[in-house]
Write an enzyme that holds these catalytic residues in place. Sequence first.
Site, PDB file in Angstrom:
ATOM      1  CG  HIS A  93      -3.813   0.151  13.250  1.00  0.00           C
ATOM      2  ND1 HIS A  93      -4.562   0.405  13.718  1.00  0.00           N
ATOM      3  CD2 HIS A  93      -3.988  -0.070  11.876  1.00  0.00           C
ATOM      4  CE1 HIS A  93      -5.495   0.838  12.771  1.00  0.00           C
ATOM      5  NE2 HIS A  93      -4.831   0.442  11.747  1.00  0.00           N
ATOM      6  CD  GLU A 142      -2.318   1.652   8.795  1.00  0.00           C
ATOM      7  OE1 GLU A 142      -1.781   1.650   7.568  1.00  0.00           O
ATOM      8  OE2 GLU A 142      -2.195   2.068   9.638  1.00  0.00           O
TER       9      GLU A 142
HETATM   10  P1  PGA Z   1      -7.788   0.701   5.854  1.00  0.00           P
HETATM   11  O1  PGA Z   1      -7.035   0.546   6.647  1.00  0.00           O
HETATM   12  O2  PGA Z   1      -6.874   0.604   3.863  1.00  0.00           O
HETATM   13  O3  PGA Z   1      -9.014   0.431   5.581  1.00  0.00           O
HETATM   14  O4  PGA Z   1      -8.378   2.366   5.089  1.00  0.00           O
HETATM   15  C1  PGA Z   1      -5.540   0.138   6.560  1.00  0.00           C
HETATM   16  C2  PGA Z   1      -5.890   0.228   8.150  1.00  0.00           C
HETATM   17  O5  PGA Z   1      -5.751   0.624   8.973  1.00  0.00           O
HETATM   18  O6  PGA Z   1      -4.075  -0.093   8.529  1.00  0.00           O
END
Ligand code: PGA
Length: 228
Positions: A93, A142
Amino acid sequence: MKYFVANWKANKNLDEALRWIDIFAKQLPEKNGAKIIICPPFQLLYSLAEKIKKLKNIYLGAQDISAFNNGNFTGEVTAKMLKNLIQYSIIGHSERRKYFSETDKEIEKKVIQAKKNQIEPILCVRDEKDKIFPQVKIVAYEPVFAIGTGINESPEKVLFMKKRLNLKSNTIFLYGGSVNEVNIKKYLSTNEIDGFLIGAASLDPIRFSHIIKLASFKTALKNKSEEN
Ligand code: PGA
């Protein structure tokens, strides 16, 4: 079947988590056509495993896993410890890469440890520069600007990045970054996104179940139109 991964990050104690599951289970339609993966902090995994036993389509994941095997690594939680308890683990992540200086090299070791212990990695990448390892089946794109900011990436740009990532054809491709019950509709109009990694909107069981309901409604409509 769409994936919905709840990333609770460093939130919730035991009482809050148990209450979350109770509310969520009541909200969720029987046939939801979703694969739901809840990723709580480590300390909640055993209690939640017990709690979700009777619920269908709900799986457990960790938010991270050690790059090491068992041994003298104070503070680490290894894949071997979590074997048979969880089915998935988020790995790489961007918050781990940023705040804990995780590198692709370390992330690869985590992927190997997870696989060795029958835990399926959900590999997070920020863009095409982050390495995707051959054994990984689930990739979550992401973009950093979209995480926890309320500024989601447009579906068009998500699909553009998907192409750049050069994934194997059987890779499960997720998007994460400020997904919520309003913007989810736009992502559901394409079959190219297999699911979502959801942070803030997953902390509230009503919001999270609402997102899943919208997706299952859409799938039901699609199936119906294909039948006709
Ligand atoms: P968020 O987080 O939906 O709060 O943007 C997503 C993530 O970090 O996996």
